[in-house]
Design a protein around this motif. Structure first.
Motif, PDB file in Angstrom:
ATOM      1  N   UNK A  25      45.838  41.623  29.563  1.00  0.00           N
ATOM      2  CA  UNK A  25      45.901  41.134  30.925  1.00  0.00           C
ATOM      3  C   UNK A  25      44.792  42.769  32.089  1.00  0.00           C
ATOM      4  N   UNK A  26      45.430  44.226  31.625  1.00  0.00           N
ATOM      5  CA  UNK A  26      44.383  45.224  31.891  1.00  0.00           C
ATOM      6  C   UNK A  26      42.746  44.853  31.676  1.00  0.00           C
ATOM      7  N   UNK A  27      42.538  44.661  30.877  1.00  0.00           N
ATOM      8  CA  UNK A  27      41.507  44.562  30.176  1.00  0.00           C
ATOM      9  C   UNK A  27      40.533  42.921  31.222  1.00  0.00           C
ATOM     10  N   UNK A  28      41.274  41.815  31.159  1.00  0.00           N
ATOM     11  CA  UNK A  28      41.197  40.375  31.298  1.00  0.00           C
ATOM     12  C   UNK A  28      40.967  41.232  33.243  1.00  0.00           C
ATOM     13  N   UNK A  29      41.927  41.975  33.706  1.00  0.00           N
ATOM     14  CA  UNK A  29      42.184  42.620  35.546  1.00  0.00           C
ATOM     15  C   UNK A  29      40.085  43.226  35.462  1.00  0.00           C
ATOM     16  N   UNK A  30      40.175  44.139  34.096  1.00  0.00           N
ATOM     17  CA  UNK A  30      39.138  45.259  34.314  1.00  0.00           C
ATOM     18  C   UNK A  30      37.317  44.020  34.612  1.00  0.00           C
ATOM     19  N   UNK A  31      37.429  43.428  33.229  1.00  0.00           N
ATOM     20  CA  UNK A  31      36.464  42.617  32.571  1.00  0.00           C
ATOM     21  C   UNK A  31      35.860  41.281  34.385  1.00  0.00           C
ATOM     22  N   UNK A  32      36.627  40.897  34.781  1.00  0.00           N
ATOM     23  CA  UNK A  32      36.277  40.209  35.569  1.00  0.00           C
ATOM     24  C   UNK A  32      36.360  41.045  37.258  1.00  0.00           C
ATOM     25  N   UNK A  33      36.223  42.444  37.098  1.00  0.00           N
ATOM     26  CA  UNK A  33      36.679  43.186  38.909  1.00  0.00           C
ATOM     27  C   UNK A  33      37.163  42.128  39.410  1.00  0.00           C
ATOM     28  N   UNK A  34      38.826  41.981  39.064  1.00  0.00           N
ATOM     29  CA  UNK A  34      39.572  40.972  39.573  1.00  0.00           C
ATOM     30  C   UNK A  34      40.420  41.722  41.380  1.00  0.00           C
ATOM     31  N   UNK A  35      40.514  43.562  40.177  1.00  0.00           N
ATOM     32  CA  UNK A  35      41.252  44.425  41.596  1.00  0.00           C
ATOM     33  C   UNK A  35      42.348  43.517  41.698  1.00  0.00           C
ATOM     34  N   UNK A  36      42.715  43.710  42.941  1.00  0.00           N
ATOM     35  CA  UNK A  36      44.208  43.874  43.273  1.00  0.00           C
ATOM     36  C   UNK A  36      44.869  42.115  43.215  1.00  0.00           C
ATOM     37  N   UNK A  37      42.898  41.302  42.914  1.00  0.00           N
ATOM     38  CA  UNK A  37      44.178  39.932  42.828  1.00  0.00           C
ATOM     39  C   UNK A  37      43.628  39.205  41.313  1.00  0.00           C
ATOM     40  N   UNK A  38      44.501  40.604  40.545  1.00  0.00           N
ATOM     41  CA  UNK A  38      44.913  39.637  39.129  1.00  0.00           C
ATOM     42  C   UNK A  38      45.872  39.133  39.065  1.00  0.00           C
ATOM     43  N   UNK A  39      46.910  39.341  39.805  1.00  0.00           N
ATOM     44  CA  UNK A  39      48.161  38.940  39.788  1.00  0.00           C
ATOM     45  C   UNK A  39      48.236  37.376  39.871  1.00  0.00           C
ATOM     46  N   UNK A  40      46.710  36.958  40.946  1.00  0.00           N
ATOM     47  CA  UNK A  40      46.568  35.579  41.241  1.00  0.00           C
ATOM     48  C   UNK A  40      46.069  34.447  39.947  1.00  0.00           C
ATOM     49  N   UNK A  41      46.300  35.746  38.710  1.00  0.00           N
ATOM     50  CA  UNK A  41      45.591  34.740  37.404  1.00  0.00           C
ATOM     51  C   UNK A  41      46.817  34.900  36.226  1.00  0.00           C
ATOM     52  N   UNK A  42      46.864  34.083  34.635  1.00  0.00           N
ATOM     53  CA  UNK A  42      47.365  34.498  34.511  1.00  0.00           C
ATOM     54  C   UNK A  42      46.789  34.025  32.843  1.00  0.00           C
ATOM     55  N   UNK A  43      47.052  34.654  31.882  1.00  0.00           N
ATOM     56  CA  UNK A  43      46.334  34.808  31.201  1.00  0.00           C
ATOM     57  C   UNK A  43      46.685  34.467  29.458  1.00  0.00           C
ATOM     58  N   UNK A  44      48.445  33.143  29.747  1.00  0.00           N
ATOM     59  CA  UNK A  44      49.318  32.751  28.862  1.00  0.00           C
ATOM     60  C   UNK A  44      48.895  31.147  28.646  1.00  0.00           C
ATOM     61  N   UNK A  45      49.217  30.977  27.582  1.00  0.00           N
ATOM     62  CA  UNK A  45      49.144  29.910  27.180  1.00  0.00           C
ATOM     63  C   UNK A  45      49.742  28.579  28.188  1.00  0.00           C
ATOM     64  N   UNK A  46      49.500  27.563  28.799  1.00  0.00           N
ATOM     65  CA  UNK A  46      50.208  26.613  29.619  1.00  0.00           C
ATOM     66  C   UNK A  46      49.283  26.013  30.154  1.00  0.00           C
ATOM     67  N   UNK A  47      48.399  26.348  30.680  1.00  0.00           N
ATOM     68  CA  UNK A  47      46.765  25.817  32.205  1.00  0.00           C
ATOM     69  C   UNK A  47      45.904  25.182  31.556  1.00  0.00           C
ATOM     70  N   UNK A  48      45.867  23.352  31.090  1.00  0.00           N
ATOM     71  CA  UNK A  48      44.936  23.105  30.765  1.00  0.00           C
ATOM     72  C   UNK A  48      43.459  22.369  31.464  1.00  0.00           C
ATOM     73  N   UNK A  49      42.886  22.606  31.276  1.00  0.00           N
ATOM     74  CA  UNK A  49      41.763  21.734  32.378  1.00  0.00           C
ATOM     75  C   UNK A  49      41.916  19.975  32.098  1.00  0.00           C
ATOM     76  N   UNK A  50      41.589  19.157  32.800  1.00  0.00           N
ATOM     77  CA  UNK A  50      41.562  17.378  32.873  1.00  0.00           C
ATOM     78  C   UNK A  50      39.756  17.762  33.310  1.00  0.00           C
ATOM     79  N   UNK A  51      39.420  16.665  31.953  1.00  0.00           N
ATOM     80  CA  UNK A  51      37.784  16.333  32.309  1.00  0.00           C
ATOM     81  C   UNK A  51      37.976  14.855  31.741  1.00  0.00           C
ATOM     82  N   UNK A  52      36.645  14.621  32.683  1.00  0.00           N
ATOM     83  CA  UNK A  52      36.672  13.109  32.351  1.00  0.00           C
ATOM     84  C   UNK A  52      35.144  12.527  32.426  1.00  0.00           C
TER      85      UNK A  52
END
Length: 170
Positions: free
Chosen positions: A107-134
């Motif tokens: 998660x720290x690497x995720x925050x740093x790679x995408x320059x999320x800073x304090x917004x890092x808590x708005x995102x989660x890299x834990x399984x369970x979110x899935x895109x719906x595509x048509x």
């Protein structure tokens, strides 16, 4: 309560995850579709002892079109996880399981790679979110989120339910 039907272990290889996601295209997606998918997920998740939240929302309006819990015991934290997983899918266009494996769970690497800073808590890299595509529509049209099991189970239950549902649509 019966033992839960075993879930397969999801792949950790990015190409395999991406291939599965690309194969799960809906011919169309409406609130009726969301209701059917949501009810199928809830039925499958009732086999587990843990309380689980299921959420399906549209990408373009933040509109929730399905939300339920499987049993007593969910907490406001489940909805925070739903929001964070949803935000990740919408930002990167991949499942949170894909993003988890892409970042090796760091998660720290995720925050740093995408320059999320304090917004890092708005995102989660834990399984369970899935895109719906048509089919024939560019981009993500919605997001399915499951929160309450182990992250690989949150992800895999969505995959298995979608595979079963879409197989019946053809």
């Amino acid at each position: 309560m019966a033992n839960p039907q075993a879930l397969a272990d999801p792949p950790r290889d990015l190409a395999a995850i991406e291939s599965i996601e690309a194969s799960l295209l809906f011919p169309s997606f409406t609130s009726d579709t969301a209701w059917e998918i949501g009810c199928l997920l809830r039925s499958r998740l009732l086999q587990f002892h843990a309380p689980v939240a299921v959420n399906i929302s549209l990408a373009n309006s933040n509109q929730v079109i399905f939300h339920t819990c499987t049993r007593s015991g969910t907490a406001p934290a489940n909805d925070v996880w739903v929001s964070r997983k949803r935000a990740t899918v919408l930002m990167w266009g991949y499942s949170t399981w894909y993003m988890h494996n892409k970042m090796g769970g760091d998660e720290k690497g995720f925050r740093d790679r995408y320059m999320l800073g304090e917004r890092a808590g708005d995102y989660a890299i834990h399984g369970g979110g899935f895109p719906i595509r048509v089919r024939g529509v560019e981009g993500v049209v919605g997001v399915i989120v499951v929160s309450g099991l182990k992250q690989e189970q949150d992800h895999q239950v969505i995959v298995e339910v979608l595979q079963e549902y879409l197989k019946k649509q053809t």
